[in-house]
Design a protein around this motif. Structure first.
Motif, PDB file in Angstrom:
ATOM      1  N   TRP A  15       0.778  -1.188   0.049  1.00  0.00           N
ATOM      2  CA  TRP A  15      -0.066  -0.072   0.063  1.00  0.00           C
ATOM      3  C   TRP A  15       0.801   1.205   0.044  1.00  0.00           C
ATOM      4  O   TRP A  15       0.685   2.176  -0.745  1.00  0.00           O
ATOM      5  N   ARG A  18       2.291   1.694  -3.370  1.00  0.00           N
ATOM      6  CA  ARG A  18       1.149   1.972  -4.517  1.00  0.00           C
ATOM      7  C   ARG A  18       1.046   3.448  -4.140  1.00  0.00           C
ATOM      8  O   ARG A  18       0.684   4.093  -5.306  1.00  0.00           O
ATOM      9  N   ARG A  21       3.742   5.532  -5.584  1.00  0.00           N
ATOM     10  CA  ARG A  21       4.053   5.647  -7.030  1.00  0.00           C
ATOM     11  C   ARG A  21       2.692   6.509  -7.720  1.00  0.00           C
ATOM     12  O   ARG A  21       2.723   7.340  -8.453  1.00  0.00           O
ATOM     13  N   LEU A  22       1.534   6.462  -6.985  1.00  0.00           N
ATOM     14  CA  LEU A  22       0.459   7.345  -7.460  1.00  0.00           C
ATOM     15  C   LEU A  22       0.372   8.881  -7.069  1.00  0.00           C
ATOM     16  O   LEU A  22      -0.079   9.782  -8.061  1.00  0.00           O
ATOM     17  N   ASP A 282      -9.934  -3.330  -6.663  1.00  0.00           N
ATOM     18  CA  ASP A 282      -8.769  -2.944  -7.383  1.00  0.00           C
ATOM     19  C   ASP A 282      -7.960  -2.032  -6.534  1.00  0.00           C
ATOM     20  O   ASP A 282      -8.548  -0.978  -6.168  1.00  0.00           O
ATOM     21  N   GLU A 283      -6.834  -2.516  -6.001  1.00  0.00           N
ATOM     22  CA  GLU A 283      -6.215  -1.479  -4.885  1.00  0.00           C
ATOM     23  C   GLU A 283      -5.638  -0.283  -5.409  1.00  0.00           C
ATOM     24  O   GLU A 283      -5.648   0.506  -4.968  1.00  0.00           O
ATOM     25  N   ASP A 284      -5.181  -0.337  -6.574  1.00  0.00           N
ATOM     26  CA  ASP A 284      -4.894   0.753  -7.337  1.00  0.00           C
ATOM     27  C   ASP A 284      -5.944   1.941  -7.531  1.00  0.00           C
ATOM     28  O   ASP A 284      -5.985   3.055  -7.355  1.00  0.00           O
ATOM     29  N   ARG A 288      -6.148   5.532  -5.597  1.00  0.00           N
ATOM     30  CA  ARG A 288      -6.624   6.806  -6.259  1.00  0.00           C
ATOM     31  C   ARG A 288      -7.830   7.566  -5.731  1.00  0.00           C
ATOM     32  O   ARG A 288      -7.858   8.752  -5.511  1.00  0.00           O
TER      33      ARG A 288
END
Length: 313
Positions: A15, A18, A21-22, A282-284, A288
């Protein structure tokens, strides 16, 4: 200004990677490596330690990493800042998949056929009702409940819904508030998607199960709970299954998670256990969504899915 990620039941590292990265330009930290508590302005949490959130003097907002928020509101020291929860289209769809799949498993006696297969017995189980003969009742008509009830209707189930406050759904019978007993009396398969509040805690108990329909095509009522574990009294579930008050139960949430090894639910022949993954998404997309909530709040806008503390959802 930093975002703190606090997760106690999942691996936090994916997490953290992620979110970084986002949002590469944002200071994102993972508990317990908080650094200076005064730096923390937002927190994204799942079952954070009690008292943690109150230790950040400049906290401006909190986002739960799931649809439920009882793990936040149960903390007596919860600070007076906005709280949001995840509402994601993928999460909603996955919940409906779980509900429809397990409703069909009960309708078509699939657990019984699994047992016959292991015994190498070629046998048809009768009666085999059609979907329209099975009265499904959905408790909780929020985003998840509304989607599930509509998809159950498409399959052909005889569907009705109940919520604390009355709601109208085109083509579907709904009950509200003090109409709960009437709702239960017409329900063969009960689907609980309720939030956990002081009023709903322990609601799925013997008293409620005994009010379910006794004349249904499955012979006895079935319970499905994918709401919150605190809704159910597990000793009552086991006893009611053993006594025939309930025919079967499919449970995705539990009073204690992970489900303890010694729980009788693991091995009960009438129970299906899934590991709190009914609405896995969806974890992305969740990442977001969380970042979008913080960006909205920084611009002076409310969260997309704000929580009303007085209602606990």
């Amino acid at each position: 200004m930093a975002l703190l990620l606090c997760i106690t039941q999942w691996d936090v590292a994916p997490w953290l990677d992620r979110l970084r990265r986002l949002a590469p330009g944002r200071d994102i930290r993972a508990w317990p490596d908080v650094g200076d508590p005064a730096d923390i302005t937002y927190a994204a949490v799942w079952k954070q330690p009690p008292g943690l959130l109150a230790s950040f003097p400049n906290l401006r907002g909190i986002v739960s990493l799931g649809a439920g928020v009882d793990h936040v509101l149960s903390d007596a020291t919860f600070p007076d800042v906005p709280l949001g929860r995840v509402v994601d289209g993928n999460l909603t769809t996955r919940m409906s998949e779980w509900v429809v799949m397990h409703a069909l498993i009960h309708l078509r006696h699939q657990r019984d056929y699994d047992l016959l297969q292991r015994q190498k017995l070629w046998r048809e189980i009768m009666p085999s009702p059609a979907a329209g003969e099975l009265r499904v009742g959905v408790m909780g008509l929020g985003v998840l409940g509304l989607d599930a009830i509509r998809k159950l209707k498409i399959i052909g189930f005889d569907v009705a819904g109940w919520s604390r406050t009355p709601k109208a759904i085109d083509g579907i019978r709904t009950y509200g508030g003090d109409e709960l007993d009437a709702f239960l009396a017409r329900t063969d398969l009960l689907v609980s998607l309720l939030p956990l509040t002081p009023e709903t805690r322990g609601m799925l108990n013997r008293s409620l199960f005994e009010k379910l329909a006794r004349d249904g095509v499955l012979g006895a009522p079935v319970l499905m709970n994918a709401g919150r574990g605190g809704l159910q009294v597990e000793t009552d579930i086991v006893a009611c299954l053993d006594e025939g008050v309930l025919r079967a139960a499919t449970l995705d949430v539990f009073e204690t998670e992970p489900l303890p090894e010694g729980s009788p639910l693991w091995s009960h022949p009438a129970v299906t256990v899934t590991p709190h993954n009914s609405a896995i998404s969806d974890e992305d997309a969740v990442g977001r969504f969380v970042l979008r909530q913080i960006e909205r709040h920084e611009r002076g806008l409310p969260f997309d899915a704000p929580v009303d503390r007085s209602r606990h959802y």
